[in-house]
Design a protein around this motif. Sequence first.
Motif, short mmCIF file in Angstrom:
data_model
loop_
_atom_site.label_atom_id
_atom_site.label_comp_id
_atom_site.label_asym_id
_atom_site.label_seq_id
_atom_site.Cartn_x
_atom_site.Cartn_y
_atom_site.Cartn_z
N ALA A 109 -6.53 48.89 32.52
CA ALA A 109 -5.77 47.72 33.02
C ALA A 109 -4.40 47.37 32.17
N ALA A 110 -3.53 47.15 32.93
CA ALA A 110 -1.99 46.68 32.05
C ALA A 110 -1.81 45.24 32.66
N SER A 111 -1.36 44.67 31.56
CA SER A 111 -1.18 43.27 32.01
C SER A 111 0.09 43.08 32.92
N ASP A 112 -0.24 41.96 33.82
CA ASP A 112 0.88 41.55 34.79
C ASP A 112 2.41 41.25 33.98
N PHE A 113 3.48 41.89 34.60
CA PHE A 113 4.70 41.87 33.74
C PHE A 113 5.24 40.51 33.86
N ASP A 114 4.67 39.70 34.88
CA ASP A 114 5.22 38.28 35.14
C ASP A 114 4.42 37.31 34.35
N THR A 115 3.03 37.45 34.81
CA THR A 115 2.03 36.34 34.23
C THR A 115 1.38 36.87 32.79
N GLY A 116 1.59 38.05 32.67
CA GLY A 116 0.99 38.54 31.20
C GLY A 116 -0.74 38.69 31.49
N VAL A 117 -1.13 38.32 32.69
CA VAL A 117 -2.70 38.55 32.83
C VAL A 117 -3.05 39.81 33.03
N TYR A 118 -4.13 40.36 32.21
CA TYR A 118 -4.91 41.46 32.56
C TYR A 118 -6.38 41.18 33.32
N PHE A 119 -6.77 42.10 34.00
CA PHE A 119 -8.05 41.95 34.54
C PHE A 119 -8.82 43.29 34.88
N PHE A 120 -10.05 43.02 34.75
CA PHE A 120 -11.06 44.21 35.10
C PHE A 120 -12.16 43.52 36.24
N PHE B 249 -1.72 37.67 23.06
CA PHE B 249 -0.84 36.69 22.18
C PHE B 249 -0.29 37.62 20.99
N ASP B 250 0.85 37.13 20.38
CA ASP B 250 1.07 37.73 19.28
C ASP B 250 1.01 36.82 18.21
N GLY B 251 1.41 37.04 16.84
CA GLY B 251 1.36 36.26 15.81
C GLY B 251 1.92 34.95 15.73
N SER B 252 2.98 34.93 16.49
CA SER B 252 3.80 33.59 17.02
C SER B 252 3.31 32.80 18.08
N GLY B 253 2.18 33.15 18.83
CA GLY B 253 1.67 32.61 19.84
C GLY B 253 2.33 32.75 21.28
N HIS B 254 3.13 34.01 21.17
CA HIS B 254 4.03 34.18 22.43
C HIS B 254 3.15 35.30 23.08
N MET B 255 3.32 35.10 24.52
CA MET B 255 2.33 36.05 25.37
C MET B 255 3.13 37.33 25.43
N VAL B 256 2.24 38.33 25.26
CA VAL B 256 2.59 39.80 25.22
C VAL B 256 2.54 40.29 26.52
N LYS B 257 3.63 40.85 27.43
CA LYS B 257 3.28 41.18 28.83
C LYS B 257 3.40 42.65 29.11
#
Length: 210
Positions: free
Chosen positions: A105-116, A60-68
Amino acid sequence: MNPNTPVYLKETASQTAGPYVHIGLAPKQAGFDIFEKNFGNVLVTPETKGERIRIEGRVFDGSGHMVKDVLIESWQANAAGRYNHPADKQADKPIDPTFRGWGRAASDFDTGVYFFETVKPGSVTGRHGKPMAPHINLWIVARGINIGLQTRMYFSDEEQANAADPVLNGIEWEQRRQTLVAQRTERNGQTVYTFDIHLQGPNETVFFDA
């Protein structure tokens, strides 16, 4: 013109990395199959020793928005607490040749979720022979970040080890320490640790110098 008069030059304009981070470092997710061997987010093989875990989260960025468009690299010890690197001199701990310990890992462009997909690391002996709590080192880059950010992820079910960890104890406030602790859950028989990263704001994750 007086030769002793200082000359002030204008600063060269800067620019962030833009979308090319994924094309160069995680091309498969960006839709480009250009590398013979892609370094991915699955660090284990069927022969790897240790408890299988999944790490996932959002940034999340400083505004609380998800970074994708985030790219995260991980570096960790194996289940015995040893890094697969010649600089690790813990001769009393075995190297697991089936576990490289490094992932991307790269975050998912739609959900913003990364995983290992990895194993839970063991305790590593740190400076002055003091044991460190099990942890994973993370490096974060994304559009808008000019210098990669480094942090650590600890485990919520390692309370005793966390309480004695020299790095966590170097953080003054308990609330700040908790930004480095991933929460453990079980999902469909799999152990999942959730670790959200906040780049700025009241819940900003603790970041470290290189």
